[in-house]
Design a protein around this motif. Structure first.
Motif, PDB file in Angstrom:
ATOM      1  N   LEU A 289     -10.396   3.761   8.605  1.00 40.58           N
ATOM      2  CA  LEU A 289     -11.465   3.037   7.930  1.00 40.58           C
ATOM      3  C   LEU A 289     -11.831   1.757   8.685  1.00 40.58           C
ATOM      4  O   LEU A 289     -13.006   1.373   8.714  1.00 40.58           O
ATOM      5  CB  LEU A 289     -11.048   2.695   6.503  1.00 40.58           C
ATOM      6  N   ALA A 290     -10.855   1.106   9.281  1.00 39.72           N
ATOM      7  CA  ALA A 290     -11.145  -0.103  10.049  1.00 39.72           C
ATOM      8  C   ALA A 290     -12.100   0.194  11.186  1.00 39.72           C
ATOM      9  O   ALA A 290     -13.019  -0.593  11.469  1.00 39.72           O
ATOM     10  CB  ALA A 290      -9.843  -0.702  10.586  1.00 39.72           C
TER      11      ALA A 290
ATOM     12  N   SER B 207      -0.922   5.604   4.180  1.00 38.21           N
ATOM     13  CA  SER B 207      -1.653   4.338   4.080  1.00 38.21           C
ATOM     14  C   SER B 207      -2.033   3.803   5.457  1.00 38.21           C
ATOM     15  O   SER B 207      -3.150   3.296   5.651  1.00 38.21           O
ATOM     16  CB  SER B 207      -0.811   3.303   3.328  1.00 38.21           C
TER      17      SER B 207
ATOM     18  N   VAL C 131      -2.398  -7.060   8.539  1.00 42.92           N
ATOM     19  CA  VAL C 131      -1.136  -6.362   8.287  1.00 42.92           C
ATOM     20  C   VAL C 131      -0.079  -7.401   7.931  1.00 42.92           C
ATOM     21  O   VAL C 131       0.269  -8.255   8.749  1.00 42.92           O
ATOM     22  CB  VAL C 131      -0.678  -5.555   9.522  1.00 42.92           C
TER      23      VAL C 131
ATOM     24  N   THR D 255      -4.901   5.956   7.072  1.00 41.41           N
ATOM     25  CA  THR D 255      -6.170   5.781   6.363  1.00 41.41           C
ATOM     26  C   THR D 255      -6.810   4.441   6.695  1.00 41.41           C
ATOM     27  O   THR D 255      -8.011   4.361   6.990  1.00 41.41           O
ATOM     28  CB  THR D 255      -5.955   5.886   4.840  1.00 41.41           C
ATOM     29  N   VAL D 256      -6.020   3.371   6.666  1.00 41.39           N
ATOM     30  CA  VAL D 256      -6.559   2.044   6.948  1.00 41.39           C
ATOM     31  C   VAL D 256      -7.042   1.945   8.395  1.00 41.39           C
ATOM     32  O   VAL D 256      -8.101   1.362   8.668  1.00 41.39           O
ATOM     33  CB  VAL D 256      -5.507   0.961   6.647  1.00 41.39           C
TER      34      VAL D 256
ATOM     35  N   CYS E 237     -11.138  -8.702   5.770  1.00 41.04           N
ATOM     36  CA  CYS E 237     -10.237  -7.714   6.373  1.00 41.04           C
ATOM     37  C   CYS E 237      -9.899  -6.576   5.418  1.00 41.04           C
ATOM     38  O   CYS E 237      -9.940  -6.740   4.192  1.00 41.04           O
ATOM     39  CB  CYS E 237      -8.929  -8.391   6.799  1.00 41.04           C
ATOM     40  N   LEU E 238      -9.531  -5.452   5.988  1.00 41.99           N
ATOM     41  CA  LEU E 238      -8.845  -4.416   5.236  1.00 41.99           C
ATOM     42  C   LEU E 238      -7.370  -4.799   5.199  1.00 41.99           C
ATOM     43  O   LEU E 238      -6.845  -5.337   6.173  1.00 41.99           O
ATOM     44  CB  LEU E 238      -9.018  -3.048   5.901  1.00 41.99           C
ATOM     45  N   TYR E 239      -6.716  -4.512   4.090  1.00 40.49           N
ATOM     46  CA  TYR E 239      -5.347  -4.992   3.902  1.00 40.49           C
ATOM     47  C   TYR E 239      -4.352  -3.847   4.026  1.00 40.49           C
ATOM     48  O   TYR E 239      -4.563  -2.753   3.510  1.00 40.49           O
ATOM     49  CB  TYR E 239      -5.206  -5.635   2.527  1.00 40.49           C
ATOM     50  N   LEU E 240      -3.258  -4.126   4.737  1.00 39.79           N
ATOM     51  CA  LEU E 240      -2.190  -3.148   4.892  1.00 39.79           C
ATOM     52  C   LEU E 240      -0.860  -3.878   4.795  1.00 39.79           C
ATOM     53  O   LEU E 240      -0.631  -4.859   5.508  1.00 39.79           O
ATOM     54  CB  LEU E 240      -2.300  -2.442   6.241  1.00 39.79           C
TER      55      LEU E 240
ATOM     56  N   ILE F  18      -8.094  -5.433  10.445  1.00 43.66           N
ATOM     57  CA  ILE F  18      -6.975  -5.091   9.570  1.00 43.66           C
ATOM     58  C   ILE F  18      -6.036  -6.286   9.502  1.00 43.66           C
ATOM     59  O   ILE F  18      -5.636  -6.832  10.534  1.00 43.66           O
ATOM     60  CB  ILE F  18      -6.178  -3.884  10.103  1.00 43.66           C
TER      61      ILE F  18
END
Length: 304
Positions: free
Chosen positions: A35-36, A28, A45, A31-32, A201-204, A43
């Motif tokens: 992609l970010a 995970s 986090v 990948t994030v 945002c992308l989420y992690l 991101i």
């Protein structure tokens, strides 16, 4: 890592370069991060304190050969500390000089309209982390650390920056970034963030690592530790996190404990050793007492 090769070429490249930077990733995370970069999105986090959120941003900066710009959030943080402010002392000196000094009877000086524009020029602008990262011409990682500590009004300031990588300064107009920074926001979940911020945002989510991953982290960061000792201490740490502690031990505290045991010459942990060094792992007396009681019951925790 040279700046010309700063961009990641793929997920495997992310894994290899972050590992080389001392940060062990899982599927995970790699990948994030990839992609970010490819999508040009920040991101977000989230996770408990001490699980490696801040270290991820540092590792990305190291892996990319980038500058790290850090904004440490706190309650009451405002634009002047996060974005920019004017150098008022320097402006006052400029005004004083324009008026011919403070000497009684001094002649000369400049008209106000001759110096007004100068007062709000680049020479008087003091960049803070957000503006510094936005205007940087080199590869930059912007870390907005513990964003959950600021209020909703400050979140509104972040929206323009995170959406368009630009910000409006009344005296200068709209400042647009020439090179988008790689942005990492961290949150300890002390409050719910706005949907508008999350949407950008992308989420992690980072949780405490598995037993195997934490052992690998210990072996990577404390390579002189015997494998048997690393295995034993991460098992104990894992069992302590299952207690209702005020502050469960973080990964960084696991590493501190490993270094402490080596410094004291221990290559194995018994009940006495654990009790004698528990203050390195836990930070509240009530947690230490609870851990000591737990160790009396189960001195050698079993792997779940």
């Amino acid at each position: 890592m040279s700046r010309s090769n700063a961009e990641f070429t793929g997920v495997v490249d992310v894994r290899d370069r972050l590992t080389e930077a001392g940060y062990l990733v899982d599927a995970s995370i790699e990948t994030v991060v990839y992609l970010a970069e490819r999508l040009g999105k920040p991101i977000l986090v989230e996770g408990p304190a001490g699980v490696g959120k801040t270290e991820l941003a540092k590792a990305v900066a190291t892996a990319r050969g980038a500058d790290l710009v850090r904004l440490q959030c706190y309650e009451g943080l405002d634009e002047a500390k996060a974005l920019y402010e004017w150098n008022y002392k320097k402006q006052l000196l400029r005004i004083t000089h324009a008026r011919g000094g403070e000497t009684p009877g001094a002649e000369g000086g400049e008209a106000w309209d001759e110096v007004e524009d100068d007062l709000f020029g680049e020479d008087y602008l003091m960049e803070r982390p957000l503006l510094r990262a936005l205007r940087s011409t080199t590869d930059t990682v912007l870390l907005i650390d513990e964003v959950d500590k600021v209020d909703f009004e400050f979140e509104a300031l972040l929206l323009e920056i995170l959406s368009d990588f630009q910000v409006t300064i009344p005296e200068l107009g709209t400042v647009t970034g020439t090179k988008h920074p790689f942005v990492v926001l961290t949150s300890n979940n002390s409050r719910e963030l706005s949907e508008a911020l999350k949407r950008r945002c992308l989420y992690l989510y980072l949780d405490y690592p598995t037993l195997e991953r934490e052992r690998d982290i210990v072996m990577s960061r404390v390579p002189e530790a015997p494998e048997a000792l690393a295995d034993q201490l991460v098992r104990i740490v894992r069992s302590l996190r299952q207690l209702e502690l005020k502050k469960p031990p973080s990964i960084s505290e696991t590493l501190d404990w490993a270094r402490t045991l080596l410094e004291l010459g221990f290559d194995t942990i018994d009940e006495d050793v654990a009790r004698g060094t528990m203050n390195v792992l836990l930070k509240y007396q009530q947690d230490v007492q609870k851990a000591n009681q737990h160790l009396r019951i189960s001195p050698r925790p079993e792997m779940n």
